[in-house]
Design an enzyme around this catalytic site. Structure first.
Site, PDB file in Angstrom:
ATOM      1  N   GLU A 163      11.409  10.385  22.930  1.00 37.20           N
ATOM      2  CA  GLU A 163      12.627  11.069  22.488  1.00 37.20           C
ATOM      3  C   GLU A 163      12.577  12.573  22.744  1.00 37.20           C
ATOM      4  O   GLU A 163      12.839  13.377  21.845  1.00 37.20           O
ATOM      5  CB  GLU A 163      12.884  10.749  21.003  1.00 37.20           C
ATOM      6  CG  GLU A 163      13.015   9.247  20.776  1.00 37.20           C
ATOM      7  CD  GLU A 163      13.134   8.843  19.306  1.00 37.20           C
ATOM      8  OE1 GLU A 163      13.162   9.723  18.436  1.00 37.20           O
ATOM      9  OE2 GLU A 163      13.183   7.617  19.048  1.00 37.20           O
ATOM     10  N   ASN A 204       9.837   7.312  26.711  1.00 39.05           N
ATOM     11  CA  ASN A 204      10.677   6.377  25.962  1.00 39.05           C
ATOM     12  C   ASN A 204      11.807   7.145  25.282  1.00 39.05           C
ATOM     13  O   ASN A 204      11.591   8.265  24.798  1.00 39.05           O
ATOM     14  CB  ASN A 204       9.780   5.706  24.908  1.00 39.05           C
ATOM     15  CG  ASN A 204      10.411   4.557  24.188  1.00 39.05           C
ATOM     16  OD1 ASN A 204      11.013   3.679  24.817  1.00 39.05           O
ATOM     17  ND2 ASN A 204      10.286   4.534  22.861  1.00 39.05           N
ATOM     18  N   HIS A 240      18.704   0.660  20.897  1.00 34.43           N
ATOM     19  CA  HIS A 240      19.215   0.490  19.528  1.00 34.43           C
ATOM     20  C   HIS A 240      20.741   0.495  19.651  1.00 34.43           C
ATOM     21  O   HIS A 240      21.365   1.552  19.692  1.00 34.43           O
ATOM     22  CB  HIS A 240      18.738   1.634  18.633  1.00 34.43           C
ATOM     23  CG  HIS A 240      17.276   1.582  18.348  1.00 34.43           C
ATOM     24  ND1 HIS A 240      16.696   0.557  17.631  1.00 34.43           N
ATOM     25  CD2 HIS A 240      16.250   2.405  18.701  1.00 34.43           C
ATOM     26  CE1 HIS A 240      15.394   0.756  17.537  1.00 34.43           C
ATOM     27  NE2 HIS A 240      15.105   1.872  18.185  1.00 34.43           N
ATOM     28  N   GLU A 269      12.920  -1.310  22.186  1.00 29.74           N
ATOM     29  CA  GLU A 269      13.187  -1.358  20.732  1.00 29.74           C
ATOM     30  C   GLU A 269      14.535  -2.023  20.443  1.00 29.74           C
ATOM     31  O   GLU A 269      15.309  -1.553  19.598  1.00 29.74           O
ATOM     32  CB  GLU A 269      13.170   0.062  20.136  1.00 29.74           C
ATOM     33  CG  GLU A 269      11.882   0.817  20.427  1.00 29.74           C
ATOM     34  CD  GLU A 269      11.809   2.207  19.800  1.00 29.74           C
ATOM     35  OE1 GLU A 269      12.648   2.508  18.923  1.00 29.74           O
ATOM     36  OE2 GLU A 269      10.919   2.975  20.198  1.00 29.74           O
ATOM     37  N   ASP A 271      17.706  -3.711  19.179  1.00 30.94           N
ATOM     38  CA  ASP A 271      18.398  -4.336  18.052  1.00 30.94           C
ATOM     39  C   ASP A 271      19.885  -3.996  18.170  1.00 30.94           C
ATOM     40  O   ASP A 271      20.257  -3.081  18.915  1.00 30.94           O
ATOM     41  CB  ASP A 271      17.826  -3.955  16.670  1.00 30.94           C
ATOM     42  CG  ASP A 271      17.657  -2.470  16.419  1.00 30.94           C
ATOM     43  OD1 ASP A 271      18.315  -1.661  17.104  1.00 30.94           O
ATOM     44  OD2 ASP A 271      16.885  -2.112  15.518  1.00 30.94           O
TER      45      ASP A 271
END
Ligand code: 9MR
Length: 553
Positions: A163, A204, A240, A269, A271
């Site tokens: 990030e 990432n 996400h 990651e 979701d």
């Protein structure tokens, strides 16, 4: 993370409110949903993973059963972060991390390390350091944490930086950036490579799944770093997602452009959260998002697999962060698979009931021709397969370097006067691979035109009785690859070397010689790498080093 902010795309039509009960209804396993997620992913040469929470992994049988049987990859949700592994300076704690790795080992899963350098979940003692001390702390941490599993092949990859971008593509003003400048990113990757030369090293981020300002900044940075020989091997799209926002635009094109840079892509990651209570339209949209993300990864040979950020709604970061949102995962709070499970399952399943497990025949007739100082042509005879050969892996000195579609290739980027051994193997759409072909040995020609190099040093900071030279940029100015470099320079009288990185420097005063490390000696024509060092000097003295000269080998 900071909460991902994204343009709100209202749903055009919300169907009738149907209430909470519908949202948690258990999906009956449809006819196509036989076999575990991991069996289908493995048949296609991909991983399907989950983020592990150490509490339920230790304590809940239902959690352990699903974690162990459905997934062939795992990322520790929190246990490998800095605040967990080094809460105080040089006091390391690997309890949770070891627990995750042991469970993975017992269940034949591979592990992705998460995460080394992040602005969140990093203890205050790190955040308060000066630039030089912070760089040393970063190097120590990376060496120790990555080094712990350097000889454990199941820990195969790391999120080195996490990030680092703002949404507009500028670099995040984190304490890392503020204290060290942008070079912290390259240095983090170099420190990680030094700690485990075999691990894949990733950058990432979130909101980089589609093509936008942030993902373009990531693309540009990865391209620049690789041009400078900084070891970036993979990019992670966190994914996400949320049903109230549109699906990321040009997702497959985005994977393709990173693939063209030569890096692996991973969905790290995944979701898909829903504003609660969830209605049927939102659940349908959630399933579509899961399908699209997994499909996009399955369709690209550059995409290694998909990690879901947890698997049960019982344990998810979403409700803690986004008030009133949840149900983002593929099992409900009682461990029953949801329709999202079926979506993931069916996207992993290539539609071949039972799966194709027959490997292609072994390629024969491998020959090398046209050997130069840095390249060679390889060709071989086509393999056959019950379903169809989709490509050939090129194996250099025992390691797969890339996959090509045809029965010949030109291997470039070799070093002069160096012996190599090549083999090839065939692969099919299900990910089955043949045995390796017979090997062929090649020794490249001596370099023509020579591999000259240049070195320039920049004083980054100085204070009363010391200074840091960073970067010293070493560039291959010749026309062929070099495999090592030596930089000489002169420290002014009374100055003494107190620290160094990315080079071995000796002695500590006068005319000193800096030699490359094992990981930064190879430079193609025009490529650069950097090293740095710190010096103490008498108070009031303002002299700095001079006479940088570079010799290539
Ligand atoms: O899921 C993680 C949650 O348990 C932690 O409290 C949180 C702390 O910042 O981090 C969550 O995981 C994040 C991941 O490490 C990096 N990308 C965003 C994830 C969700 O915030």
């Amino acid at each position: 993370m900071s909460v991902p902010s994204r343009r709100l795309v209202p749903l055009a039509v919300l169907t009738l409110f149907t209430g909470f009960a519908v949202a948690i209804v258990t999906a009956p396993e449809p006819a196509s949903a036989s076999g575990t997620l991991r069996s289908h992913a493995a048949a296609r040469g991909k991983f399907i993973g989950y983020a592990a929470a150490t509490g339920p992994l230790a304590n809940e049988t239902a959690y352990r059963n699903i974690a162990g049987s459905e997934f062939n990859q795992v990322t520790a949700e929190n246990a490998m972060k800095w605040d967990a592994t080094e809460p105080q300076d040089n006091q390391y704690n690997f309890t949770g991390a070891d627990q995750v790795v042991a469970f993975a080992q017992a269940n034949n899963q591979r592990v992705h390390g998460h995460t080394l350098v992040w602005h969140s979940q990093t203890p205050g003692w790190v955040q308060g350091l000066s630039g030089t001390a912070m760089r040393t702390a970063m190097q120590d941490h990376i060496s120790r944490v990555v080094g712990r599993w350097a000889n454990d092949p199941i820990v195969e990859s790391w999120d080195v930086v996490n990030e680092v971008f703002n949404e507009d593509g500028s670099l995040r003003q984190s304490f890392w950036l503020n204290a060290m400048g942008q070079s912290y990113i390259a240095d983090a990757f170099r420190f990680a490579r030094a700690a485990d030369p075999d691990a894949r090293l990733c950058i990432n981020d979130y909101n980089v799944e589609g093509i936008n300002a942030k993902s373009t900044a990531m693309y540009n940075l990865v391209q620049q770093l690789r041009a400078q020989n900084v070891p970036v091997d993979c990019v992670g799209f966190q994914a996400h997602l949320a049903v109230q926002f549109g699906f990321p635009g040009q997702y497959t094109q985005n994977i393709a452009r990173f693939a063209a840079l030569g890096v692996q892509v991973r969905i790290t990651e995944l979701d898909v959260r829903i504003p609660l209570p969830a209605d049927q339209a939102e659940i349908t949209r959630q399933n579509q998002y899961y399908t699209q993300i997994v499909d996009g990864c399955m369709q690209s040979t550059a995409c290694a697999g998909v990690t879901i950020w947890g698997f049960t709604d019982r344990y998810s970061w979403v409700p803690d962060t986004f008030q009133g949102e949840g149900q983002a995962l593929i099992y409900d709070t009682n461990y029953s698979p949801k329709p999202a499970y079926t979506a993931v399952h069916d996207a992993l399943d290539d539609g071949d009931p039972g799966g194709d497990t027959q490997p292609p025949t072994t390629p024969t007739g491998l020959t090398a021709s046209g050997v130069t100082s840095n390249s060679v042509n390889l060709s071989w005879t086509a393999s056959t397969d019950n379903v169809g050969v989709t490509g050939y892996d090129i194996i250099r000195n025992g390691t797969v370097t890339n996959t090509v579609a045809g029965t010949s290739t030109t291997v470039t980027g070799l070093s002069p006067s160096t012996a190599y051994q090549f083999a090839v193997r065939a692969r099919d759409a299900a990910g089955n691979t043949s045995a390796n072909s017979a090997t062929v040995n090649v020794t490249t020609q001596p370099g023509s035109g020579g591999g000259g190099c240049s070195a320039t040093g920049t004083v980054q900071t100085q204070w009363g009785n010391g200074y840091v030279v960073q970067p010293v940029t070493v560039t291959n100015t010749g026309t062929s690859a070099i495999t090592g470099w030596t930089v000489t320079l002169t420290l002014p009288s009374g100055h003494s070397l107190t620290g160094q990185w990315n080079a071995t420097i000796s002695p500590t005063s006068g005319a000193v010689t800096a030699r490359n490390m094992s990981y930064n000696g190879n430079l193609g024509p025009g490529q650069s790498t950097t090293f740095g060092f710190q010096v103490s000097r008498p108070n009031g003295n303002t002299a700095v080093p001079s006479g940088y000269t570079c010799t290539a080998s």
